[in-house]
Structures are given as C-alpha cells and as structure tokens.
Design a protein around this motif. Structure first.
Motif, PDB file in Angstrom:
ATOM      1  N   ASP A 154       7.507  -2.405  15.731  1.00 53.58           N
ATOM      2  CA  ASP A 154       6.234  -2.504  16.447  1.00 53.58           C
ATOM      3  C   ASP A 154       5.631  -1.109  16.492  1.00 53.58           C
ATOM      4  O   ASP A 154       6.095  -0.229  17.216  1.00 53.58           O
ATOM      5  CB  ASP A 154       6.496  -3.038  17.865  1.00 53.58           C
ATOM      6  CG  ASP A 154       5.212  -3.208  18.652  1.00 53.58           C
ATOM      7  OD1 ASP A 154       4.193  -2.581  18.295  1.00 53.58           O
ATOM      8  OD2 ASP A 154       5.235  -3.966  19.637  1.00 53.58           O
ATOM      9  N   ARG A 155       4.579  -0.920  15.695  1.00 53.67           N
ATOM     10  CA  ARG A 155       4.007   0.423  15.578  1.00 53.67           C
ATOM     11  C   ARG A 155       3.264   0.872  16.824  1.00 53.67           C
ATOM     12  O   ARG A 155       2.839   2.006  16.924  1.00 53.67           O
ATOM     13  CB  ARG A 155       3.066   0.483  14.377  1.00 53.67           C
ATOM     14  CG  ARG A 155       3.816   0.606  13.088  1.00 53.67           C
ATOM     15  CD  ARG A 155       3.059  -0.129  11.995  1.00 53.67           C
ATOM     16  NE  ARG A 155       3.977  -0.597  10.978  1.00 53.67           N
ATOM     17  CZ  ARG A 155       4.401   0.154   9.985  1.00 53.67           C
ATOM     18  NH1 ARG A 155       4.001   1.395   9.884  1.00 53.67           N
ATOM     19  NH2 ARG A 155       5.247  -0.311   9.106  1.00 53.67           N
ATOM     20  N   PRO A 175      -0.916  -2.182   8.345  1.00 53.57           N
ATOM     21  CA  PRO A 175      -1.231  -0.888   8.965  1.00 53.57           C
ATOM     22  C   PRO A 175      -0.001   0.020   9.008  1.00 53.57           C
ATOM     23  O   PRO A 175       1.097  -0.445   9.286  1.00 53.57           O
ATOM     24  CB  PRO A 175      -1.681  -1.279  10.370  1.00 53.57           C
ATOM     25  CG  PRO A 175      -1.070  -2.607  10.618  1.00 53.57           C
ATOM     26  CD  PRO A 175      -0.932  -3.282   9.298  1.00 53.57           C
ATOM     27  N   ARG A 176      -0.213   1.281   8.657  1.00 57.01           N
ATOM     28  CA  ARG A 176       0.893   2.236   8.645  1.00 57.01           C
ATOM     29  C   ARG A 176       0.382   3.526   9.267  1.00 57.01           C
ATOM     30  O   ARG A 176      -0.820   3.766   9.286  1.00 57.01           O
ATOM     31  CB  ARG A 176       1.352   2.493   7.210  1.00 57.01           C
ATOM     32  CG  ARG A 176       1.683   1.214   6.470  1.00 57.01           C
ATOM     33  CD  ARG A 176       1.900   1.442   4.993  1.00 57.01           C
ATOM     34  NE  ARG A 176       2.947   2.415   4.785  1.00 57.01           N
ATOM     35  CZ  ARG A 176       2.839   3.454   3.959  1.00 57.01           C
ATOM     36  NH1 ARG A 176       1.743   3.634   3.275  1.00 57.01           N
ATOM     37  NH2 ARG A 176       3.827   4.296   3.823  1.00 57.01           N
ATOM     38  N   GLY A 177       1.255   4.348   9.784  1.00 55.48           N
ATOM     39  CA  GLY A 177       0.741   5.569  10.388  1.00 55.48           C
ATOM     40  C   GLY A 177       1.768   6.662  10.532  1.00 55.48           C
ATOM     41  O   GLY A 177       2.966   6.393  10.712  1.00 55.48           O
ATOM     42  N   GLN A 178       1.291   7.881  10.461  1.00 50.09           N
ATOM     43  CA  GLN A 178       2.131   9.074  10.598  1.00 50.09           C
ATOM     44  C   GLN A 178       2.961   9.024  11.871  1.00 50.09           C
ATOM     45  O   GLN A 178       2.488   8.627  12.922  1.00 50.09           O
ATOM     46  CB  GLN A 178       1.237  10.308  10.643  1.00 50.09           C
ATOM     47  CG  GLN A 178       1.998  11.616  10.841  1.00 50.09           C
ATOM     48  CD  GLN A 178       1.066  12.748  11.212  1.00 50.09           C
ATOM     49  OE1 GLN A 178      -0.074  12.779  10.771  1.00 50.09           O
ATOM     50  NE2 GLN A 178       1.541  13.680  12.017  1.00 50.09           N
ATOM     51  N   GLY A 179       4.211   9.422  11.730  1.00 52.11           N
ATOM     52  CA  GLY A 179       5.046   9.565  12.914  1.00 52.11           C
ATOM     53  C   GLY A 179       5.805   8.322  13.317  1.00 52.11           C
ATOM     54  O   GLY A 179       6.521   8.348  14.307  1.00 52.11           O
ATOM     55  N   GLY A 208       0.793  -1.226   0.000  1.00 54.74           N
ATOM     56  CA  GLY A 208       0.000   0.000   0.000  1.00 54.74           C
ATOM     57  C   GLY A 208       0.821   1.269   0.000  1.00 54.74           C
ATOM     58  O   GLY A 208       0.382   2.294   0.519  1.00 54.74           O
ATOM     59  N   LEU A 209       2.027   1.215  -0.590  1.00 56.90           N
ATOM     60  CA  LEU A 209       2.840   2.434  -0.695  1.00 56.90           C
ATOM     61  C   LEU A 209       2.472   3.173  -1.966  1.00 56.90           C
ATOM     62  O   LEU A 209       2.051   2.562  -2.951  1.00 56.90           O
ATOM     63  CB  LEU A 209       4.332   2.091  -0.713  1.00 56.90           C
ATOM     64  CG  LEU A 209       4.863   1.276   0.464  1.00 56.90           C
ATOM     65  CD1 LEU A 209       6.354   0.988   0.275  1.00 56.90           C
ATOM     66  CD2 LEU A 209       4.672   2.031   1.769  1.00 56.90           C
ATOM     67  N   SER A 210       2.672   4.490  -1.948  1.00 53.47           N
ATOM     68  CA  SER A 210       2.219   5.298  -3.080  1.00 53.47           C
ATOM     69  C   SER A 210       3.109   5.149  -4.309  1.00 53.47           C
ATOM     70  O   SER A 210       2.677   5.372  -5.426  1.00 53.47           O
ATOM     71  CB  SER A 210       2.185   6.770  -2.673  1.00 53.47           C
ATOM     72  OG  SER A 210       3.518   7.240  -2.513  1.00 53.47           O
ATOM     73  N   GLY A 211       4.359   4.813  -4.090  1.00 53.71           N
ATOM     74  CA  GLY A 211       5.292   4.757  -5.210  1.00 53.71           C
ATOM     75  C   GLY A 211       5.942   6.091  -5.511  1.00 53.71           C
ATOM     76  O   GLY A 211       6.781   6.203  -6.401  1.00 53.71           O
ATOM     77  N   ASN A 212       5.548   7.126  -4.753  1.00 49.92           N
ATOM     78  CA  ASN A 212       6.216   8.429  -4.920  1.00 49.92           C
ATOM     79  C   ASN A 212       7.675   8.316  -4.500  1.00 49.92           C
ATOM     80  O   ASN A 212       8.022   7.509  -3.643  1.00 49.92           O
ATOM     81  CB  ASN A 212       5.544   9.493  -4.049  1.00 49.92           C
ATOM     82  CG  ASN A 212       4.157   9.828  -4.570  1.00 49.92           C
ATOM     83  OD1 ASN A 212       3.856   9.564  -5.734  1.00 49.92           O
ATOM     84  ND2 ASN A 212       3.319  10.376  -3.702  1.00 49.92           N
ATOM     85  N   THR A 213       8.488   9.176  -5.097  1.00 48.24           N
ATOM     86  CA  THR A 213       9.906   9.117  -4.754  1.00 48.24           C
ATOM     87  C   THR A 213      10.433  10.472  -4.299  1.00 48.24           C
ATOM     88  O   THR A 213      11.601  10.784  -4.490  1.00 48.24           O
ATOM     89  CB  THR A 213      10.746   8.619  -5.947  1.00 48.24           C
ATOM     90  OG1 THR A 213      10.473   9.468  -7.065  1.00 48.24           O
ATOM     91  CG2 THR A 213      10.414   7.191  -6.304  1.00 48.24           C
ATOM     92  N   SER A 214       9.583  11.289  -3.690  1.00 53.35           N
ATOM     93  CA  SER A 214      10.069  12.558  -3.138  1.00 53.35           C
ATOM     94  C   SER A 214      10.947  12.249  -1.926  1.00 53.35           C
ATOM     95  O   SER A 214      10.895  11.136  -1.399  1.00 53.35           O
ATOM     96  CB  SER A 214       8.887  13.431  -2.722  1.00 53.35           C
ATOM     97  OG  SER A 214       8.432  13.041  -1.452  1.00 53.35           O
ATOM     98  N   PRO A 215      11.751  13.218  -1.473  1.00 54.77           N
ATOM     99  CA  PRO A 215      12.647  12.942  -0.340  1.00 54.77           C
ATOM    100  C   PRO A 215      11.921  12.508   0.933  1.00 54.77           C
ATOM    101  O   PRO A 215      12.517  11.895   1.808  1.00 54.77           O
ATOM    102  CB  PRO A 215      13.355  14.285  -0.113  1.00 54.77           C
ATOM    103  CG  PRO A 215      13.300  14.969  -1.438  1.00 54.77           C
ATOM    104  CD  PRO A 215      12.008  14.551  -2.056  1.00 54.77           C
TER     105      PRO A 215
END
Lengths: 402, 247
Positions: B137-138, B171-175, B76-83
């Motif tokens: 471990d998120r 599951p992924r999350g900000q921070g 579920g990654l966007s594939g974007n390659t920004s820094p």
C-alpha cells in the motif's frame, strides 16, 4: 559527606564552541537527509541488494549503546550499589541522548521520512519494528521518569521502582533491536535467537564505553576532579563486558562453522570477504576487543587514564565495525534460492553485493552523533547531572570503598 | 526557591508551551497523511479465489527474457538492470556445480500465504489481499525496507529516485518499496492473465500458467493435480502462490 550535583556554568567560549560544533554536525546531518529526500536514495551507496547501509550502522550502534548507557544507573538503583549512585543521572541522560540520536538517523533515512507519523498511526503488531516503536517511546518515558525521581526529592521514593522499570524496559528494548535481525529467516547472517542476548551484551559494552568517554571528557573540560577510583571501577567492568561480547561472537561463529550449510557464509566473513573480513578481524576483534582488553588490564597500562580513554574509543570504533560487518556484511552475502546450486541473474543473484557508503549517508550518521552531543552538552548546563567532584576523597568519604 | 530554580521553571514552561504551540497545527497538517488509506480496502478481491502461478521450467528457455520485458511494459518499468533499478521479475539461471545440470526460471514475488514481508512491515503497508495477492500500500509505506530484508526470494525493489512517466493504472513513487503484483490492475478489470504469461505464450513457450488455485477446474489446478511441482525454499513453509515444475 554528601555528594553535590551542580550544573555546568557553561558561559565560556569553549562551552559555546563545543555546543556549536555539535549543532553544526546536526545541521550537516539534516542537510544530508534533505538531499536524500530530494534526490532519492540514488545518492547513497545503498541499492536493491544492500538495502540498509551506513545510516543503519550508526543508528543501530547508538540505539544499542543507549540501553547500555543506562546500565550504570541500573547498577546503582536495581542492584543497590551505592558507589554508582552519583554516576546515575548522567547515565540516564546519555541513554536518552543516544536513543534520540539513533532514532533521528533511522527516521531520516526512511524512503518517506515525511510519513514517519504513519508509523505512529498504523501498526502491524506482528512486526518487530512496530514493537520497537513502543519500546523506544517507553524507554524515553522510563529514562525521563527515572531522572525525575533522581533529581526531585519529592518523588525520590519512587526512584527504585522507576529504576527497576527502566532496567526491565532496556532489556526488552535491546531484545527488540537484536530481534530485528534475529527474526529474519531469509538471511544466513541473521535468523538466530542468539542475536537478542548478543545485542544485550554488546549494549553493555558500547554503552559503558560511551559513558566513560563522556564522563572523562566532561570532567576534563569542566575542570572538575575525577579520581581513579571511579574510573578504575568502571573500566574493570568495561573489560568484563568486552570479553563477554567476544564470547558471544565466538559462539555465534562456532555454531555457524559446525553447520555445513553455513560454511560459505562463514568463509565470506572470516576469510575472503574483503572489507568485511578486514573489519571483522582488524576492527571488531583486534582494535575493538583484544587491544582494549590489553589496555584495560595489562600491568603497564591498567593504571593509565589515557589508556582507559583509548580503550573506550577503541571499543566504540570496534562496535561500529561490528555493526558494519553484521548489518552490511549480512546483506552483501547473497541470498540462496537454491542451496548448493550456482545462481546467476540480472538482479545479482549468487554474487557478493558491492556496497560503498556515500558521503551523504556518512554525514547523516554523524548528524545523529551530533544530536547526542548537543543534547548532552546542553542538558548538563541546564540540570544537575554531574557531581561537583568525583575525586577519590569524596568517593571514599561517601562510600568507604577502601 | 532560588532565582536559578525560578528561571529554570520558567524556561521549562516556555519550552513546553512552544512545543505545544508548534505541534498542534503540525499535528493537524499530518492528520491527512497519518490517516492514509486503510489497507483493508481490498476492492474487488474475493476470498473465494486464490490467485497462483505455475512455472514449468522444462519449457522455460535459457536466455529468453520475454516475461521480463512483458512485465516491464505492463507496469511501466524501465528495464534497466543497475543495482538500484527495480526488477519485479528476473530470469535466474540455476546450475548444479557437481552435475552440470541446470535450468532457467523466472523469479518474482511468490505471493506467499504466510508472507515474511507482511509479518515485518511496521505499518501494515505490505499486505495480502483476500485473494492471495501480496501488495504494498503506497499510501502507508514509509520506505524502511524491512520487507526487503525479510523476503527470502529477493523479490522486492526500492524506488531510489523520482519516477516520471508512470502508467496511470500502476502508480509508483520514490521512497517506496514495490514488487510483482500479479498484474493486479488486470485482475481487477476481470482479466485472467498476467503480462509475463502473455509474453511467454507469445514466444511460444507456454511455460507460465496463471489462475485460481481454489477452482478445481482451472487450468493451473489441473496441471498442479496432474504433475508434481514444488515451491522454491519449501523448507520455509510459506505456502507460496507461485510453484515450479522441473526444479
């Protein structure tokens, strides 16, 4: 003649203005942290290449300076120099304030600041960071205990052991801070045992510079007398520390220059690293080391209080530059997966990583400075941290230094 | 005792009182967060297995990024390659400036036996399962990024902004920090291939082998026994779970 300590009156508009100014800075810092929490670190200049940025420059500077600020007290208690005794309470106060400021920034920069409690409940005892959690807490404890033994006659007899404990602890603390970087095998800028003692010497220098600045401003603004005997003694000591830092920086770079595999990294920092080269030579070396040494020792300026004040200010700015070069410069230089080979990828392998600090992270860092200012300004009103006078006559009568 | 001292004593008593009153309920509120999820909960992992990967760089095609796309889709990654974009796997083009010789390879978490990220993590959020998979471990990652400083392979990414449209099994999350998991969600379902491997095979390159290093009959073990292979940065002695041929 006994030296009397007295709290500041702290009833003037100027006092409340000063306290209000620091508190405002704290609020701005908190607001920035909230923004980072809400939008994520996307609003900072940090990224997946430069993962530690401006907040860490401020935080590590303050944490390093914290342990150094305690030195004045250590000289009095541990090394038994009576001359420094009246200067000791402020020294311990500043140590607590600086550590609080640095830690505030560090905690608010976390990706999940809301989980900071987890750092207290889950420990990985192999992590230098986890050790530091204990070192920080212990440092607060020792410094507070130390202040207590200075201020309360009932427990004054424990002053020496408390001071000794605080001194040992501060050496461990800064060893821990230096080792955060020193224990990183992955990066060419770090991965060196030299960083631990180097951070200790840096702490002597930064901490004393901050101490002198606060001392001079406190006495100027509270219209109390401070003689040149005190200032001269401290500024001469500062000169020694500044020179010692330069020595460590020299050895660090000479060692790297001797190892061929480190040449690219050294070229980056010393010659063609753009902002890092500029900050190294212009900030850390010229403004932060050479110029202060001239101001502190040159015949034309060595007796001038303003020159000493300027020198302290420069040491602080040079220290921030040194942190920037060390922390951010060390990350901007790419990791080498295949030494000697040229690497390219979508994840920015093999290229210098750009980093521009954003306003929020600078304001978060300044918020930490606000914490330091607010604690100090408030505490000197609440407790007897400052001697009523540090005029030459008082010092002479007390210590017969002349 | 002077009035000022009395005042001061009352003030300090007040401060301590207020602090205690505030911290007790706050402490109770934090309790759940603080307890988090124990990182020894390794679920289906078994110490009889060590998952590993072998990449044959002689078969890995320059310019092909099928493995990267496969990974992005699976996780579920966007594939974007920004820094600031997370990249769990990337294609690295390596060339020797003095000979002109070069090769291409995928680089991701190397699942070290002695992972520096696990060493430095203050809370133990970075951990290695008994089957050798290095994970975050998120529940207890505080987002300090020390692991990213410590990883010699630059394998980890930090989530810089709120994540939406995540996959239920990833599951992924900000921070928090994240990196290649060897498609742990598949392994725990009993599957034995990773998304990058499947994608590479689908392109017909067959440059990626994945399997149990402790099973002498696994394809990867046979390959490793037959042909010479190497870790990236072998001098660090991290005993990586990912090995390469032809580097």
């Amino acid at each position: 003649m006994q030296i009397e300590f007295r709290e500041l009156d702290g009833k003037s508009n100027a006092y409340y203005g000063l306290l209000g100014g620091w508190v405002a800075l704290v609020l701005i810092g908190l607001f920035s942290a909230f923004q980072m929490e809400h939008y994520g670190h996307i609003i900072t200049g940090m990224n997946n290449q430069v993962v530690w940025g401006m907040p860490h420059v401020f935080a590590v500077f303050m944490i390093v300076a914290a342990s150094g600020a305690l030195n004045v007290a250590s000289i009095a208690t541990v090394f038994g120099k009576k001359f420094y005794k009246p200067l000791a309470p402020l020294s311990a106060l500043l140590a607590i304030a600086l550590l609080a400021g640095g830690l505030t920034v560090l905690m608010l920069d976390l990706g999940r600041s809301d989980r900071v409690i987890v750092a207290m409940t889950h420990y990985n005892f192999k992590s230098v960071f986890a050790w530091n959690v204990f070192l920080y807490t212990g440092f607060f404890g020792f410094a507070a205990l130390y202040i207590w033994t200075m201020m309360d006659r009932n427990v004054n007899r424990f002053n020496k052991p408390a001071g000794f404990g605080a001194f040992i602890w501060r050496l461990m603390l800064t060893t821990g801070t230096g080792s955060i970087f020193g224990f990183l095998v992955a990066r060419q800028a770090y991965d060196s045992a030299l960083l631990a003692p180097m951070f200790i010497v840096m702490s002597f220098s930064y901490g004393l510079a901050v101490y002198l600045l606060v001392l001079m401003l406190a006495y100027r603004w509270s219209k109390r007398l401070i003689g040149d005997v005190v200032i001269t003694r401290l500024k001469n000591l500062l000169g020694v520390f500044v020179a010692a830092v330069m020595y460590f920086v020299l050895v660090y770079h000479l060692t790297n220059l001797y190892f061929t595999k480190q040449h690219d990294f050294e070229r980056f920092i010393l010659l063609d690293g753009g902002i890092y080269t500029l900050l190294f030579w212009g900030g850390q070396i010229v403004l932060g080391s050479v110029l202060p040494l001239i101001l502190l020792y040159a015949p034309a300026t060595r007796k001038s209080v303003s020159a000493t004040f300027a020198a302290c200010l420069l040491v602080v700015l040079g220290g921030l530059a040194q942190m920037y070069v060390t922390i951010i410069g060390g990350q901007a230089f790419p990791l080498q997966l295949f030494p000697g080979m040229v690497e390219t990828s979508s994840f920015y392998d093999g290229v210098i990583h750009p980093y521009t600090p954003s306003l929020v992270e600078i304001l978060l860092g300044l918020g930490g400075v606000g914490v330091v200012g607010a604690i100090v300004v408030f505490a000197v009103k609440l407790f007897r941290f400052l001697p009523e006078s540090l005029d030459n006559s008082v010092i002479d009568a007390h210590h017969n230094v002349h | 005792m002077s009035d000022i001292d009395n005042y001061r004593r009352r003030f300090m008593t007040g401060v301590v009182g207020v602090a205690a009153t505030v911290s007790l309920p706050a402490g109770l509120l934090f309790w759940q967060t603080a307890e988090g999820k124990s990182n020894d909960d390794t679920g289906l992992a078994s110490a009889k297995t060590r998952w590993g990967m072998l990449i044959d760089t002689t078969k890995c095609a320059t310019g092909c990024d099928a493995c990267v796309r496969g990974c992005d889709k699976e996780n579920g990654l966007s594939g974007n390659t920004s820094p600031t974009s997370p990249q769990w796997i990337r294609k690295v083009q390596v060339s020797n400036p003095s000979t002109g010789n070069g090769f291409s390879l995928p680089m991701m978490c190397q699942h070290c036996e002695e992972p520096p990220c696990v060493d430095v993590c203050p809370t133990g959020a970075s951990f290695k399962r008994v089957d050798g998979i290095v994970l975050v471990d998120r529940h207890i990652c505080i987002g300090c990024r020390y692991c990213m400083m410590a990883c010699p392979y630059k394998a980890r990414s930090f989530i810089h902004h709120p994540e939406t449209d995540q996959l239920a099994e990833v599951p992924r999350g900000q921070g928090c920090v994240e990196s290649c998991t060897f498609c742990v969600q598949r392994i725990d379902e009993g599957k034995t291939t990773t998304a990058c491997q499947d994608a590479c095979n689908a392109e017909g390159h067959q440059a990626i082998y994945f399997g149990d290093l402790k099973d002498p009959n696994s394809e990867i073990s046979k390959q490793l026994a037959q042909y010479s292979s190497q870790e990236v940065l072998p001098n660090l002695d991290l005993h990586t779970g990912v090995r390469y041929q032809g580097i």
